[in-house]
Design an enzyme around this catalytic site. Structure first.
Site, mmCIF file in Angstrom:
data_model
loop_
_atom_site.group_PDB
_atom_site.id
_atom_site.type_symbol
_atom_site.label_atom_id
_atom_site.label_comp_id
_atom_site.label_asym_id
_atom_site.label_seq_id
_atom_site.Cartn_x
_atom_site.Cartn_y
_atom_site.Cartn_z
ATOM 1 N N HIS A 1 41.792 34.558 10.730
ATOM 2 C CA HIS A 1 43.196 34.436 11.130
ATOM 3 C C HIS A 1 43.984 35.583 10.525
ATOM 4 C CE1 HIS A 1 47.083 32.644 11.973
ATOM 5 N NE2 HIS A 1 46.432 31.911 12.851
ATOM 6 N N ASP B 1 41.099 26.736 16.589
ATOM 7 C CA ASP B 1 40.291 26.731 17.804
ATOM 8 C C ASP B 1 38.842 26.296 17.586
ATOM 9 O OD1 ASP B 1 42.267 27.546 19.634
ATOM 10 O OD2 ASP B 1 42.139 29.593 18.884
HETATM 11 N N1 CMC Z 1 34.119 37.048 13.283
HETATM 12 C C1 CMC Z 1 33.570 38.118 12.673
HETATM 13 N N2 CMC Z 1 34.286 39.029 11.975
HETATM 14 C C2 CMC Z 1 35.605 38.831 11.914
HETATM 15 C C3 CMC Z 1 36.234 37.742 12.522
HETATM 16 C C4 CMC Z 1 35.422 36.832 13.230
HETATM 17 N N3 CMC Z 1 35.955 35.773 13.826
HETATM 18 N N4 CMC Z 1 37.555 37.797 12.278
HETATM 19 C C5 CMC Z 1 37.742 38.888 11.535
HETATM 20 N N5 CMC Z 1 36.579 39.514 11.312
HETATM 21 C C6 CMC Z 1 36.357 40.728 10.552
HETATM 22 C C7 CMC Z 1 36.547 41.965 11.422
HETATM 23 O O1 CMC Z 1 35.352 42.360 12.022
HETATM 24 C C8 CMC Z 1 37.053 42.956 10.423
HETATM 25 O O2 CMC Z 1 35.966 43.419 9.672
HETATM 26 P P1 CMC Z 1 35.901 44.962 9.182
HETATM 27 O O3 CMC Z 1 37.133 45.130 8.303
HETATM 28 O O4 CMC Z 1 34.619 45.036 8.474
HETATM 29 O O5 CMC Z 1 35.988 45.773 10.431
HETATM 30 C C9 CMC Z 1 37.918 42.113 9.496
HETATM 31 O O6 CMC Z 1 37.373 40.796 9.548
HETATM 32 C C10 CMC Z 1 39.378 42.075 9.890
HETATM 33 O O7 CMC Z 1 39.447 41.712 11.265
HETATM 34 P P2 CMC Z 1 40.641 42.061 12.214
HETATM 35 O O8 CMC Z 1 40.206 41.857 13.623
HETATM 36 O O9 CMC Z 1 41.253 43.383 11.856
HETATM 37 O O10 CMC Z 1 41.670 40.917 11.778
HETATM 38 P P3 CMC Z 1 42.930 40.491 12.556
HETATM 39 O O11 CMC Z 1 43.886 39.924 11.588
HETATM 40 O O12 CMC Z 1 43.400 41.600 13.424
HETATM 41 O O13 CMC Z 1 42.366 39.362 13.553
HETATM 42 C C11 CMC Z 1 41.774 37.387 14.568
HETATM 43 C C12 CMC Z 1 42.638 38.035 13.500
HETATM 44 C C13 CMC Z 1 42.161 35.917 14.661
HETATM 45 C C14 CMC Z 1 42.040 38.055 15.916
HETATM 46 C C15 CMC Z 1 40.297 37.529 14.185
HETATM 47 O O14 CMC Z 1 40.038 36.833 13.003
HETATM 48 C C16 CMC Z 1 39.366 37.059 15.298
HETATM 49 O O15 CMC Z 1 39.056 37.835 16.205
HETATM 50 N N6 CMC Z 1 38.910 35.765 15.260
HETATM 51 C C17 CMC Z 1 38.117 35.240 16.349
HETATM 52 C C18 CMC Z 1 39.008 34.836 17.511
HETATM 53 C C19 CMC Z 1 39.746 33.571 17.212
HETATM 54 O O16 CMC Z 1 39.188 32.603 16.747
HETATM 55 N N7 CMC Z 1 41.038 33.565 17.553
HETATM 56 C C20 CMC Z 1 41.917 32.413 17.336
HETATM 57 C C21 CMC Z 1 42.897 32.675 16.257
HETATM 58 S S1 CMC Z 1 43.757 31.240 15.631
HETATM 59 C C22 CMC Z 1 44.519 30.436 16.936
HETATM 60 C C23 CMC Z 1 45.166 31.262 17.942
HETATM 61 O O17 CMC Z 1 45.919 32.176 17.637
HETATM 62 O O18 CMC Z 1 44.972 30.978 19.113
#
Ligand code: CMC
Length: 380
Positions: free
Chosen positions: A266, A317
Site C-alpha cells: 500500500h 483487496d
Molecule cells: N508485490 C510485489 N512487490 C511489491 C508489491 C506487491 N504487491 N507492492 C510493492 N512492491 C514492491 C515494488 O516492486 C517496489 O520494489 P522495488 O523498490 O524493489 O522496485 C516497492 O515494493 C515499492 O513499490 P511501488 O510500486 O513503488 O509502491 P507504490 O506505493 O507505488 O504502490 C501499490 C502501491 C498498492 C500500487 C503496490 O503495493 C501494488 O502494486 N500492490 C498490488 C496491487 C494492489 O493490491 N492494489 C490495491 C491497493 S489497496 C486498495 C486499493 O487502492 O484499491
C-alpha cells in the site's frame, strides 16, 4: 526556470499533500482508518452502510429522525430503480462487456435522466448522491442478470442497500450472513482519503464539473489492477493455485520471478490494512457455510510468505473476493461492488471540493526538446 527546478518532482505524488480535508484520516504506521472522527473498526461493529453515507456526506451521525428519512430515501423504489430506457440500452450491449465497463457507461448515462444533472448546488449534489448510491447496485445486478440471459430483478424497498443487492443479484431472499457481509464490505470500502479514484473524482469536480462526471472519473481510475481491480486479480491467483498445499511453493516462485502480488502493499499503510481482518473473518465464515475454506487458507499462506520475505502486508483487496466468491458472485463483479461503496466517498469529496474550490492543476517536469526547427512535410 522550469517548474521542476523550483519544485522537485514526486513520482506518483508520493506523500504530496493536496488539500485539507475533514472526511477521512489514515495512520499508515498504526494501521488506523477513521471516517469523520470515527474509527472504522467501531463503525463495522455498530453502524450500517446507510449511516456511514450520512456521516460522510453531512459530517456527523444522524438523529433517529434524520436516519429514518435518509434510509427511506436510499431505499425507495423511485431512487433505486433504473430508467426503463437505460434498462433497454443495457440489453443492446455485447454480452462480453465487463461489469466495470457497464458501470462506467451506465453511470454516465444516468446523468441524462437525472433531474439535477447540471445543478452543482450542495442540495442538488446531495440528492444526486442519494440517487447514484441507490442506483449503482441496481445497475450492477441488472447487467449481471442480463448478460447471463436472465430477467433483471427489481429493487425491494424493505431491504437494506446490502440485502437488496444480494436479492437483485440472486432473485432470492438474502441470508443474514450475506447481508451482514455486504454491509461490512460497503462500510469498509466507503472512503480512503486521497486514493487514486477519489483524487480523479476531485480533479474533475475542481473544474466545476458535476457529480456524475466526477463519479465516472472515479470509476475509470478504480478499474485498474493497482487500485480497485486488484480484488479481481487476487481471486484469479487463488483459482490458479487451487490447493492450499501448493500455495507456499507458488508464492515463493512468484516472488522469485519478481511478480507483483495483488492484494499486498500500500502507498500509505506500513502495516496490515485495518480493513483486511474484517473481510478475512467474513470470508472464513462464509467459506465454512459454503463447505470450503480453501481460498482463505491459500491467502493466509500467501500473507505469511509475502510479509516474511518482502515485508508487504495484506490490503483491503486480499480477502474481499474470497467472501464474495463464497456467495456465488463472479470474479468480475468484485470491482463494481467496490465502486458501489466508494461512490459514498467520491460524493463526500465532491461536496467538500465544491464547498471550497480551486482548480487542481499541477505542472510537469518537462524533459522534451524545446528548439526544434519545423521542416515542411514535403521536405521530410
Ligand atoms: N508485490 C510485489 N512487490 C511489491 C508489491 C506487491 N504487491 N507492492 C510493492 N512492491 C514492491 C515494488 O516492486 C517496489 O520494489 P522495488 O523498490 O524493489 O522496485 C516497492 O515494493 C515499492 O513499490 P511501488 O510500486 O513503488 O509502491 P507504490 O506505493 O507505488 O504502490 C501499490 C502501491 C498498492 C500500487 C503496490 O503495493 C501494488 O502494486 N500492490 C498490488 C496491487 C494492489 O493490491 N492494489 C490495491 C491497493 S489497496 C486498495 C486499493 O487502492 O484499491
Amino acid at each position: 526556470m522550469s517548474a521542476a527546478a523550483a519544485n522537485p518532482t514526486k513520482p506518483g505524488l508520493e506523500d504530496v499533500v493536496v488539500s485539507p480535508s475533514e472526511i477521512c484520516f489514515i495512520d499508515g504506521h498504526k494501521g488506523r482508518l477513521v471516517y469523520r472522527g470515527f474509527d472504522v473498526d467501531g463503525l463495522v461493529a455498530q453502524s450500517t452502510f446507510e449511516e456511514v453515507t450520512y456521516l460522510l456526506w453531512y459530517g456527523r451521525l444522524p438523529t433517529r429522525k434524520e436516519m429514518d428519512a435518509h434510509v427511506k430515501a436510499l431505499s425507495s423504489t423511485a431512487n433505486r430503480k433504473l430508467p426503463p430506457k437505460l434498462l433497454a440500452m443495457l440489453r443492446l450491449f455485447p454480452k462480453k462487456t465487463t461489469p466495470m465497463e457497464i458501470l462506467r457507461t451506465g453511470v454516465s448515462a444516468l446523468s441524462a435522466f437525472d433531474p439535477d444533472a447540471e445543478d452543482n448546488s450542495r442540495e442538488a449534489t446531495l440528492r444526486k448522491s442519494i440517487r447514484l448510491t441507490a442506483q449503482m447496485p441496481t445497475l450492477v445486478a441488472a447487467w449481471d442478470r442480463i448478460r447471463s440471459g436472465k430477467a433483471p430483478v427489481g429493487p425491494n424497498p424493505r431491504l437494506s442497500l446490502a440485502g437488496n443487492f444480494v436479492y437483485m443479484m440472486s432473485g432470492r431472499k438474502p441470508t443474514p450472513l450475506a447481508t451482514k457481509t455486504f454491509d461490512v464490505a460497503l462500510i469498509l470500502h466507503a472512503d480512503h482519503e486521497f486514493n487514486a479514484s477519489t483524487f480523479a473524482a476531485r480533479v474533475t469536480a475542481a473544474t466545476l464539473s458535476d457529480l456524475h462526471a466526477a463519479v465516472v472519473s472515479g470509476i475509470g481510475a478504480l478499474k485498474g489492477p493497482l487500485h480497485g481491480g486488484a480484488n479481481e486479480q487476487v481471486m484469479l491467483m487463488v483459482e490458479k493455485i487451487k490447493d492450499p498445499g501448493k500455495a507456499d511453493r507458488w508464492i515463493r516462485q512468484a516472488l522469485a520471478d519478481k511478480a507483483r502480488i495483488m492484494g499486498f502493499g500500500h502507498r500509505v499503510y506500513r502495516v496490515e490494512d485495518p480493513r483486511a481482518k474484517h473481510l478475512k473473518r467474513l470470508a472464513l465464515e462464509l467459506g465454512r457455510q459454503a463447505g470450503s475454506t480453501a481460498a482463505v487458507e491459500i491467502l493466509d499462506i500467501m500473507a505469511r510468505v509475502v510479509s516474511a520475505e518482502k515485508h508487504l502486508f495484506p490490503n483491503v483487496d486480499l480477502y474481499s473476493g474470497a467472501a464474495y466468491a463464497s456467495m456465488g458472485i463472479s470474479t468480475d463483479e468484485f470491482t463494481p461492488i467496490f465502486a458501489m461503496s466508494r461512490v459514498a466517498g467520491w460524493a463526500a469529496h465532491v461536496l467538500e471540493q465544491h464547498g471550497n474550490n480551486r482548480l487542481i492543476r499541477p505542472r510537469s517536469d518537462y524533459t522534451g526538446l524545446t528548439d526544434e526547427k519545423y521542416v515542411p512535410l514535403a521536405q521530410r
